[in-house]
Design an enzyme around this catalytic site. Structure first.
Site, PDB file in Angstrom:
ATOM      1  N   ASN A   1       0.690  -1.170  -0.024  1.00 16.41           N
ATOM      2  CA  ASN A   1      -0.114   0.020  -0.068  1.00 16.41           C
ATOM      3  C   ASN A   1       0.823   1.401  -0.052  1.00 16.41           C
ATOM      4  OD1 ASN A   1      -2.315  -1.698  -0.151  1.00 16.41           O
ATOM      5  ND2 ASN A   1      -2.836  -1.430   2.033  1.00 16.41           N
TER       6      ASN A   1
ATOM      7  N   ARG B   1      -8.873  -1.978  -6.823  1.00 19.57           N
ATOM      8  CA  ARG B   1      -9.387  -0.546  -6.515  1.00 19.57           C
ATOM      9  C   ARG B   1      -8.551   0.307  -6.478  1.00 19.57           C
ATOM     10  NH1 ARG B   1     -13.650  -0.393  -4.447  1.00 19.57           N
ATOM     11  NH2 ARG B   1     -13.381   1.624  -3.517  1.00 19.57           N
TER      12      ARG B   1
ATOM     13  N   ARG C   1     -17.260   1.071  -0.288  1.00 21.60           N
ATOM     14  CA  ARG C   1     -16.061   1.813  -0.658  1.00 21.60           C
ATOM     15  C   ARG C   1     -16.198   2.865  -1.837  1.00 21.60           C
ATOM     16  NH1 ARG C   1     -11.087  -2.421  -0.617  1.00 21.60           N
ATOM     17  NH2 ARG C   1      -9.917  -0.574  -0.079  1.00 21.60           N
TER      18      ARG C   1
END
Ligand code: EPZ
Length: 416
Positions: free
Chosen positions: A23, A92, A121
């Site tokens: 991430n 995503r 989301r």
């Protein structure tokens, strides 16, 4: 479809090294769009999501090349501004090209990500921020179509601290006219890492990690030459592996400052954790003591560790209340853990976990990335054989996890 088979109940001991943070690497890769030249990014984990981002950037016209844990991105030309649904539906984080494309080319056409297993989301806050910076945005046939002659700096308040929303706006603001102030931002270490990467490119950014970030637009940015931080969620996952097996694990190449909330919570269950800088030693107790936890934005207890912590609490002495405050549907692992003999009842956003003496291996199914990690943790602590189906979820976020677990003595194998 790959499965993983685990013979659990083995005390794990030994030493493993943590990979680079997925991430952190994903937004830093997207940031290469902001420069023109050859970008080099180091300590990038070998994961499906990294390849997906690389293919998306290649689709946009960048040259993408990966050598081991080094990614090379040639951003001299951007000849498309479209991130098609096929990429976005599988990951995503593809939405992270939205801000950089707008900043670099003044246009972007990015598929709406749609929902996922853990929740709806939405990305309304990403869109709100870009509109405030002067972008014209319309939603058409499942796509975000955005245009901006030149983004203009302004003050943007996030009513929810969003990680990728903060990242998208921070990247967009680096080449905007004037100063942008982002308020109530996310403070995750990955945000700070992206800010440091952008600053290494020549961006003028202050306050990343504090909740208020000021970005002064500059005329251009130089290519990246940057090493991303270690993965704090992989670190926390291996800490719970030591905890649930009563093992003794040394974790190398991690960042102890990034896992304080996780370490403190595990210590309160009786896990012994020591170390600083880039290594930790973790000693699991005979049986953990139950503890409540509430997931919160950083520096609180991370939602990405909720499922793994729950796996540990299923065999704790006492009852734990685990409350998920970030996502509305992040208890998909509960039904699978009950197949292993866990005693869990869900009441709204809280799972009540009554500790049992031990779990018993059984066939289970992974539903999302961190749920699959929690089933690995539970399977390692369960007596007998656990077979986890749909482990492609796991391959999105954990580099060579079976190899690392085998190094610790785990009886684990992948069944093709
Ligand atoms: C990032 O997702 C991470 N992904 C997630 O990790 C992580 O779980 C999450 O942050 C929370 O820490 C990446 O960094 C690639 P958010 P993100 O925007 O940015 C709401 C993993 O396992 N929200 O911080 O998508 C949202 O619904 C993944 O590696 C809006 O309402 O999460 C959620 O309730 C899973 N509108 C909350 O904010 C928006 O425009 C936090 O979401 C944006 C978000």
């Amino acid at each position: 479809m790959d499965k993983i088979e685990i013979e659990g109940g083995v005390m794990l001991e030994g030493e493993i090294s943590i990979s680079g943070a997925k991430n952190a690497a994903l937004p830093v890769m997207a940031a290469s769009i902001l420069s023109s030249g050859e970008n080099r990014i180091f300590n990038v984990p070998d994961l499906r999501d990294i390849m997906t981002m690389g293919k998306l950037l290649a689709h946009l016209g960048l040259g993408f090349h990966k050598e081991g844990n080094e990614v090379i991105l040639d951003s001299n030309t951007v000849d498309s501004v479209e991130a098609p649904y096929d990429f976005v539906k599988t990951m995503r984080a593809s939405v992270l090209v939205l801000g950089p494309l707008l900043a670099r080319t003044g246009r972007a056409k990015v598929s709406l990500p749609g929902g996922c297993a853990i929740g709806a989301r939405p990305i309304n806050l990403h869109i709100m921020g870009l509109e405030k910076m002067g972008a014209e945005i319309k939603l058409y046939e499942g796509y975000i179509e955005a245009r901006a002659e030149k983004l203009k700096g302004t003050k943007i308040y996030f009513d929810i601290p969003t990680v990728t929303g903060t990242e998208n706006l921070m990247m967009a603001a680096t080449l905007a006219e004037g100063e942008t102030v982002l308020e109530n931002t996310a403070c995750e270490p990955e945000i700070v890492d992206l800010a440091n990467a952008l600053i290494s490119m020549g961006a003028d950014i202050q306050g990343a990690g504090t909740g208020e970030i000021k970005i002064k637009g500059v005329s251009s940015l130089r290519p990246l030459n940057y090493k991303v931080i270690p993965d704090r969620i992989e670190t926390g996952t291996f800490m719970t592996v030591a905890a649930i097996t009563g093992g003794h694990i040394t974790i190398r190449e991690c960042n102890t400052e990034h896992v304080e909330a996780i370490a403190n919570k595990l210590r309160s269950t009786g896990v012994k954790i020591s170390g600083d800088g880039d290594s930790l030693s973790v000693d699991g107790p005979d049986r953990p003591v139950s503890q409540d936890v509430r997931t919160m934005p950083h520096p609180g207890f991370p939602t990405d560790m909720q499922a793994q912590f729950m796996a540990l609490m299923t065999i704790a002495d006492g009852t734990s209340l685990i409350t998920e405050n970030i996502f509305e549907n992040r208890f998909m692992h509960v039904a699978e853990m009950k197949r292993l003999g866990a005693d869990i009842t869900i009441e709204g956003a809280t799972a009540k976990v009554k500790g049992v003496k031990s779990l018993k291996g059984a066939p289970v199914m992974a539903t999302d990335l961190r749920a699959s990690a929690s089933l690995i943790v539970a399977g390692l602590g369960a007596y007998g054989t656990t077979i986890i189906d749909r482990v492609y979820h796991l391959d999105r976020g954990y580099e060579r996890i079976e190899e690392k677990l085998k190094l610790l003595g785990a009886r684990i194998r992948r069944i093709r």
